[in-house]
Design a protein around this motif. Structure first.
Motif, PDB file in Angstrom:
ATOM      1  N   LEU A 126       0.556   5.635   5.108  1.00 25.57           N
ATOM      2  CA  LEU A 126      -0.493   5.973   6.077  1.00 25.57           C
ATOM      3  C   LEU A 126      -0.614   4.900   7.171  1.00 25.57           C
ATOM      4  O   LEU A 126      -1.171   5.152   8.229  1.00 25.57           O
ATOM      5  CB  LEU A 126      -1.847   6.191   5.384  1.00 25.57           C
ATOM      6  CG  LEU A 126      -2.668   5.015   4.891  1.00 25.57           C
ATOM      7  CD1 LEU A 126      -4.073   5.452   4.530  1.00 25.57           C
ATOM      8  CD2 LEU A 126      -2.015   4.336   3.719  1.00 25.57           C
ATOM      9  N   ASP A 127      -0.063   3.715   6.894  1.00 24.05           N
ATOM     10  CA  ASP A 127      -0.066   2.648   7.908  1.00 24.05           C
ATOM     11  C   ASP A 127       1.305   2.547   8.593  1.00 24.05           C
ATOM     12  O   ASP A 127       1.625   1.508   9.185  1.00 24.05           O
ATOM     13  CB  ASP A 127      -0.427   1.303   7.258  1.00 24.05           C
ATOM     14  CG  ASP A 127      -1.774   1.349   6.565  1.00 24.05           C
ATOM     15  OD1 ASP A 127      -2.719   1.909   7.149  1.00 24.05           O
ATOM     16  OD2 ASP A 127      -1.881   0.847   5.426  1.00 24.05           O
ATOM     17  N   HIS A 152      -4.171   4.424  -1.311  1.00 20.88           N
ATOM     18  CA  HIS A 152      -5.196   5.220  -0.619  1.00 20.88           C
ATOM     19  C   HIS A 152      -4.641   6.638  -0.467  1.00 20.88           C
ATOM     20  O   HIS A 152      -4.249   7.050   0.616  1.00 20.88           O
ATOM     21  CB  HIS A 152      -5.493   4.644   0.759  1.00 20.88           C
ATOM     22  CG  HIS A 152      -6.223   3.330   0.754  1.00 20.88           C
ATOM     23  ND1 HIS A 152      -5.646   2.138   0.398  1.00 20.88           N
ATOM     24  CD2 HIS A 152      -7.507   3.035   1.077  1.00 20.88           C
ATOM     25  CE1 HIS A 152      -6.537   1.158   0.509  1.00 20.88           C
ATOM     26  NE2 HIS A 152      -7.676   1.673   0.919  1.00 20.88           N
ATOM     27  N   GLU A 177       0.831  -1.211   0.000  1.00 20.76           N
ATOM     28  CA  GLU A 177       0.000   0.000   0.000  1.00 20.76           C
ATOM     29  C   GLU A 177       0.868   1.265   0.000  1.00 20.76           C
ATOM     30  O   GLU A 177       1.813   1.359   0.777  1.00 20.76           O
ATOM     31  CB  GLU A 177      -0.897  -0.036   1.242  1.00 20.76           C
ATOM     32  CG  GLU A 177      -1.536   1.279   1.636  1.00 20.76           C
ATOM     33  CD  GLU A 177      -2.446   1.879   0.573  1.00 20.76           C
ATOM     34  OE1 GLU A 177      -3.154   1.122  -0.130  1.00 20.76           O
ATOM     35  OE2 GLU A 177      -2.435   3.122   0.434  1.00 20.76           O
ATOM     36  N   TRP A 190     -10.595   9.004   2.544  1.00 16.49           N
ATOM     37  CA  TRP A 190     -11.998   8.780   2.939  1.00 16.49           C
ATOM     38  C   TRP A 190     -12.770  10.092   3.074  1.00 16.49           C
ATOM     39  O   TRP A 190     -13.934  10.073   3.448  1.00 16.49           O
ATOM     40  CB  TRP A 190     -12.069   7.992   4.252  1.00 16.49           C
ATOM     41  CG  TRP A 190     -11.611   6.582   4.124  1.00 16.49           C
ATOM     42  CD1 TRP A 190     -12.408   5.488   3.875  1.00 16.49           C
ATOM     43  CD2 TRP A 190     -10.274   6.070   4.239  1.00 16.49           C
ATOM     44  NE1 TRP A 190     -11.638   4.349   3.826  1.00 16.49           N
ATOM     45  CE2 TRP A 190     -10.327   4.668   4.047  1.00 16.49           C
ATOM     46  CE3 TRP A 190      -9.032   6.657   4.474  1.00 16.49           C
ATOM     47  CZ2 TRP A 190      -9.194   3.850   4.087  1.00 16.49           C
ATOM     48  CZ3 TRP A 190      -7.893   5.851   4.513  1.00 16.49           C
ATOM     49  CH2 TRP A 190      -7.980   4.467   4.322  1.00 16.49           C
ATOM     50  N   TRP A 235      -7.357  -8.913   3.069  1.00 14.59           N
ATOM     51  CA  TRP A 235      -6.762  -7.630   3.462  1.00 14.59           C
ATOM     52  C   TRP A 235      -5.851  -7.837   4.663  1.00 14.59           C
ATOM     53  O   TRP A 235      -5.685  -8.955   5.160  1.00 14.59           O
ATOM     54  CB  TRP A 235      -7.869  -6.596   3.721  1.00 14.59           C
ATOM     55  CG  TRP A 235      -7.356  -5.199   3.629  1.00 14.59           C
ATOM     56  CD1 TRP A 235      -7.343  -4.269   4.627  1.00 14.59           C
ATOM     57  CD2 TRP A 235      -6.758  -4.564   2.489  1.00 14.59           C
ATOM     58  NE1 TRP A 235      -6.772  -3.100   4.176  1.00 14.59           N
ATOM     59  CE2 TRP A 235      -6.401  -3.257   2.872  1.00 14.59           C
ATOM     60  CE3 TRP A 235      -6.472  -4.987   1.176  1.00 14.59           C
ATOM     61  CZ2 TRP A 235      -5.772  -2.361   2.000  1.00 14.59           C
ATOM     62  CZ3 TRP A 235      -5.850  -4.098   0.314  1.00 14.59           C
ATOM     63  CH2 TRP A 235      -5.506  -2.802   0.725  1.00 14.59           C
ATOM     64  N   ARG A 236      -5.242  -6.792   5.144  1.00 11.53           N
ATOM     65  CA  ARG A 236      -4.116  -6.868   6.069  1.00 11.53           C
ATOM     66  C   ARG A 236      -4.465  -7.394   7.464  1.00 11.53           C
ATOM     67  O   ARG A 236      -5.596  -7.281   7.919  1.00 11.53           O
ATOM     68  CB  ARG A 236      -3.486  -5.484   6.203  1.00 11.53           C
ATOM     69  CG  ARG A 236      -4.383  -4.441   6.852  1.00 11.53           C
ATOM     70  CD  ARG A 236      -3.934  -3.041   6.497  1.00 11.53           C
ATOM     71  NE  ARG A 236      -4.515  -2.033   7.395  1.00 11.53           N
ATOM     72  CZ  ARG A 236      -3.830  -1.380   8.324  1.00 11.53           C
ATOM     73  NH1 ARG A 236      -2.559  -1.607   8.509  1.00 11.53           N
ATOM     74  NH2 ARG A 236      -4.414  -0.476   9.084  1.00 11.53           N
TER      75      ARG A 236
HETATM   76  C1  BMA Z   1      -8.032   0.129   4.867  1.00 11.52           C
HETATM   77  C2  BMA Z   1      -7.849  -0.074   6.337  1.00 11.52           C
HETATM   78  C3  BMA Z   1      -7.042   1.092   6.833  1.00 11.52           C
HETATM   79  C4  BMA Z   1      -5.727   1.222   6.033  1.00 11.52           C
HETATM   80  C5  BMA Z   1      -5.992   1.225   4.537  1.00 11.52           C
HETATM   81  C6  BMA Z   1      -4.737   1.220   3.712  1.00 11.52           C
HETATM   82  O1  BMA Z   1      -8.916  -0.763   4.299  1.00 11.52           O
HETATM   83  O2  BMA Z   1      -7.178  -1.300   6.600  1.00 11.52           O
HETATM   84  O3  BMA Z   1      -6.747   0.899   8.199  1.00 11.52           O
HETATM   85  O4  BMA Z   1      -5.066   2.396   6.389  1.00 11.52           O
HETATM   86  O5  BMA Z   1      -6.775   0.102   4.221  1.00 11.52           O
HETATM   87  O6  BMA Z   1      -3.944   0.098   3.972  1.00 11.52           O
END
Ligand code: BMA
Length: 363
Positions: free
Chosen positions: A98-99, A125, A86, A136, A318-319
């Motif tokens: 951002l993470d 993102h 990401e 967002w 996802w993560r």
């Molecule tokens: C999103 C979440 C967020 C994260 C973003 C980018 O779906 O998991 O917490 O910052 O993905 O990895």
């Protein structure tokens, strides 16, 4: 007898032809490595579904960047076939995403994983260029318009694109050749939770945004990218293709769908059918590029039952958010060690199914 033999021969030729069909990426200038990757992915798609995990190589639910570590490998003894990365906040010139993941370490892992013959996919993102808030921030419907040519934020967006391109240009193998990868920008367009979402711009603006992005990166000499078109939950093919930039720009039709209720698997089945058939008709790849859910047979029964019906290149969980303290609900989409025994057993069954492909299976 003779007629039977010639019919048999006809079908053999047809089968051989189907096996060896050649596919080309959308980019007419695609590098040789990118062409090979596209063909390889098309061939693999006929064998089974690859397992992918976001940020798998960067951190896990209880550890932070240990060079060879992976939550999936901890559990099953093999890496995922597809690793997601990401890039949010790269556009700002930051050293960390951002993470809080280091961009230098992302590059390091991309090089290592490519050497291991793994598949790389990248999401972005990026912040809202109009308000300076996050991806967002959906407070304005003018953001996409403002970054397109003629818009007041166009120059700023180009600076962001330049940073992205400069970073991509550092993904090189030991011979200095650009590493091919899948890029999935402007994702989940059918939803309206990112500033580029469906109700936040016109269809025409969204198409322009896509075409501008692809052309920009190609002009920078980045002919090593396979582009993935992507939506969130959709019910019809028309809905899915609203905003599709065209076959000349796209290599993969992908869908993000999380389990959010009892209708999930029926809706997933319905959407995977039209997305995969449409991908096949276009000579493109198909992926379930983000998914996640819970339940004691979620992986090995329900998810597998659906994806087995279609040609799907990969599915990606996802993560697993790094959180040594009790994690918030839905923070771990992949199967971490220490999760319930039932969940682990379910994932092992999924792993052992011949249809699922992990890193060792795609060598
Ligand atoms: C999103 C979440 C967020 C994260 C973003 C980018 O779906 O998991 O917490 O910052 O993905 O990895």
């Amino acid at each position: 007898m003779k007629a039977f033999l010639s019919t048999l021969l006809f079908f053999c030729i047809l089968a051989c032809h189907a096996q060896s069909r050649m596919y080309s990426p959308a980019d007419p200038q695609a590098s040789q490595e990118t062409r090979q990757l596209f063909q390889r992915l098309m061939d693999l798609q006929k064998k089974g579904v690859m397992y992918g995990h976001q940020d798998d190589l960067m951190y896990g639910y209880s550890w932070w960047y240990e060079k060879d570590r992976s939550d999936i490998r901890d559990l099953v003894g093999d890496y995922p076939a597809v690793a997601g990365f990401e890039l949010g906040h790269l556009e700002l010139g930051s050293n960390r995403s951002l993470d809080s993941v280091s961009f230098d370490q992302i590059r390091e892992q991309i090089k290592i994983f490519h050497k291991r013959n793994g598949i790389i996919t990248i999401s972005w993102h990026l912040d809202n260029p109009l308000t300076g808030k996050s991806a967002w921030d959906v407070s304005s419907k003018l953001v996409v318009k403002s970054i397109l040519p003629g818009g007041e934020n166009h120059a700023r967006f180009n600076t962001w694109m330049d940073r992205l391109a400069a970073y991509f240009l550092t993904f090189k193998n030991d011979n200095g050749v650009l590493i091919p990868f899948i890029f999935r920008p402007w994702h989940e367009h059918s939803g309206s939770f990112f500033w580029w979402g469906k109700t936040l711009c016109t269809e025409e603006e969204y198409i322009q945004l896509w075409q501008y992005t692809v052309n920009y990166l190609r002009k920078k000499g980045l002919n090593n990218i396979l582009f993935a078109y992507n939506t969130d939950r959709v019910l019809t093919l028309d809905e899915y293709l609203e905003g599709y930039p065209g076959d000349e720009y796209i290599d993969m039709l992908s869908l993000d769908m999380y389990d959010r209720g009892p209708e999930y698997f029926d809706e997933l089945d319905n959407a995977m059918a039209f997305v995969s058939y449409s991908a096949q008709a276009k000579g493109k790849l198909c992926a379930l590029s983000e998914c996640g859910g819970d339940g004691s047979t979620w992986f090995s029964k329900y998810l597998l039952d659906v994806v087995k019906k279609y040609r799907v290149s990969y599915l990606l969980n996802w993560r697993n958010t790094y959180n040594p303290n009790p994690a918030p609900a839905n923070a771990w989409w992949g199967p971490p060690r220490g999760y319930s025994a039932q969940f682990k057993a379910d994932f092992m069954k999924f792993y052992n199914d011949p249809h699922t492909l992990f890193l060792k299976d795609i060598q």
